[in-house]
Design a protein around this motif. Structure first.
Motif, short mmCIF file in Angstrom:
data_model
loop_
_atom_site.label_atom_id
_atom_site.label_comp_id
_atom_site.label_asym_id
_atom_site.label_seq_id
_atom_site.Cartn_x
_atom_site.Cartn_y
_atom_site.Cartn_z
N ASP A 19 40.44 -2.10 34.34
CA ASP A 19 40.30 -0.80 33.55
C ASP A 19 39.02 -0.65 32.81
O ASP A 19 38.11 0.17 32.84
CB ASP A 19 41.60 -0.64 32.66
CG ASP A 19 41.23 0.96 31.99
OD1 ASP A 19 41.11 1.94 32.71
OD2 ASP A 19 41.35 0.76 30.51
N GLU A 20 38.64 -1.91 32.23
CA GLU A 20 37.39 -2.13 31.54
C GLU A 20 35.99 -1.97 32.49
O GLU A 20 35.09 -1.44 32.06
CB GLU A 20 37.40 -3.46 30.74
CG GLU A 20 38.22 -3.64 29.54
CD GLU A 20 38.46 -4.93 28.76
OE1 GLU A 20 37.95 -5.82 29.52
OE2 GLU A 20 39.44 -4.97 28.18
N THR A 21 36.22 -2.55 33.80
CA THR A 21 35.15 -2.47 34.63
C THR A 21 35.07 -0.84 35.00
O THR A 21 33.84 -0.41 35.30
CB THR A 21 35.52 -3.09 35.78
OG1 THR A 21 35.56 -4.76 35.40
CG2 THR A 21 34.40 -3.15 36.96
N VAL A 22 36.11 -0.43 35.05
CA VAL A 22 35.87 1.18 35.91
C VAL A 22 35.51 2.05 34.48
O VAL A 22 34.60 3.07 34.98
CB VAL A 22 37.49 1.71 36.10
CG1 VAL A 22 37.23 3.25 36.31
CG2 VAL A 22 37.92 0.93 37.37
N ALA A 23 35.79 1.54 33.25
CA ALA A 23 35.32 2.35 32.10
C ALA A 23 33.74 2.31 32.13
O ALA A 23 32.83 3.22 31.82
CB ALA A 23 35.95 1.93 30.82
N LEU A 24 33.47 0.94 32.16
CA LEU A 24 31.74 0.84 32.19
C LEU A 24 31.31 1.69 33.25
O LEU A 24 30.11 2.13 33.10
CB LEU A 24 31.53 -0.74 32.26
CG LEU A 24 30.14 -1.24 32.51
CD1 LEU A 24 29.36 -0.74 31.05
CD2 LEU A 24 29.96 -2.52 32.75
N THR A 25 31.77 1.46 34.39
CA THR A 25 31.31 2.34 35.63
C THR A 25 31.32 3.70 35.53
O THR A 25 30.18 4.44 35.80
CB THR A 25 32.10 2.03 36.96
OG1 THR A 25 32.11 0.60 37.29
CG2 THR A 25 31.46 2.66 37.91
N ARG A 26 32.04 4.38 34.67
CA ARG A 26 32.19 5.75 34.22
C ARG A 26 31.04 6.11 33.31
O ARG A 26 30.40 7.01 33.50
CB ARG A 26 33.59 5.98 33.45
CG ARG A 26 33.95 7.54 33.94
CD ARG A 26 33.70 8.00 32.66
NE ARG A 26 34.28 9.56 32.48
CZ ARG A 26 33.50 10.50 31.84
NH1 ARG A 26 32.34 10.27 31.51
NH2 ARG A 26 34.01 11.65 31.88
N ARG A 27 30.71 5.16 32.33
CA ARG A 27 29.62 5.40 31.34
C ARG A 27 28.37 5.56 32.06
O ARG A 27 27.62 6.24 31.85
CB ARG A 27 29.67 4.33 30.40
CG ARG A 27 30.89 4.43 29.30
CD ARG A 27 30.64 3.75 28.13
NE ARG A 27 30.81 2.15 28.15
CZ ARG A 27 31.83 1.53 28.47
NH1 ARG A 27 33.21 2.09 28.00
NH2 ARG A 27 32.09 0.20 28.44
N TRP A 28 28.18 4.60 33.07
CA TRP A 28 26.77 4.54 33.72
C TRP A 28 26.83 5.78 34.67
O TRP A 28 25.65 6.46 34.89
CB TRP A 28 26.76 3.48 34.74
CG TRP A 28 26.38 2.04 33.97
CD1 TRP A 28 26.95 1.15 33.42
CD2 TRP A 28 24.98 1.95 33.30
NE1 TRP A 28 26.15 0.32 32.64
CE2 TRP A 28 24.87 0.79 32.60
CE3 TRP A 28 24.02 2.64 33.60
CZ2 TRP A 28 23.85 0.02 32.12
CZ3 TRP A 28 22.50 2.01 33.04
CH2 TRP A 28 22.60 0.95 32.30
N THR A 29 27.73 6.27 35.29
CA THR A 29 27.96 7.37 36.22
C THR A 29 27.43 8.72 35.33
O THR A 29 26.79 9.44 35.64
CB THR A 29 29.40 7.41 36.61
OG1 THR A 29 29.63 6.35 37.72
CG2 THR A 29 29.33 8.77 37.68
N HIS A 30 28.13 8.52 34.03
CA HIS A 30 27.64 9.74 33.00
C HIS A 30 26.28 9.89 32.73
O HIS A 30 25.47 11.02 32.84
CB HIS A 30 28.70 9.62 31.81
CG HIS A 30 28.50 10.75 30.71
ND1 HIS A 30 29.15 11.98 30.90
CD2 HIS A 30 27.51 10.48 29.55
CE1 HIS A 30 28.66 12.62 30.07
NE2 HIS A 30 27.81 11.95 29.17
#
Length: 85
Positions: A19-30
């Motif tokens: 989940d933390e990895t996906v959250a980081l990926t989501r921030r970069w995607t944003h």
């Protein structure tokens, strides 16, 4: 605690790491979304916005998975086990 041969605490911790990895990926995607949007790349920005939505859905499912670990552990505590001796 282990249930059915699975260390439930370790399973939950691993789900949280994902989940933390996906959250980081989501921030970069944003960030990339805004870069594309401000750069006039509307099609790319649209796709990145869709990616953000899918990552949000993935995080929600990971939360559900973490909750399911607790339910499965609780169910296995109440289950009857028969062992051949």
């Amino acid at each position: 605690m282990c249930t059915n041969g699975v260390n439930t605490n370790q399973l939950k911790a691993t789900i949280e790491q994902i989940d933390e990895t996906v959250a980081l990926t989501r921030r970069w995607t944003h960030k990339l979304y805004h870069l594309a949007e401000y750069g006039g790349q509307a099609h790319t920005a649209d796709v990145l916005k869709e990616v953000q939505s899918l990552l949000d859905e993935a995080r929600a499912l990971l939360t559900d998975a973490n909750d399911a670990v607790d339910l499965d552990a609780k169910d296995s505590e109440n289950a009857v086990r028969v062992t051949l001796v």
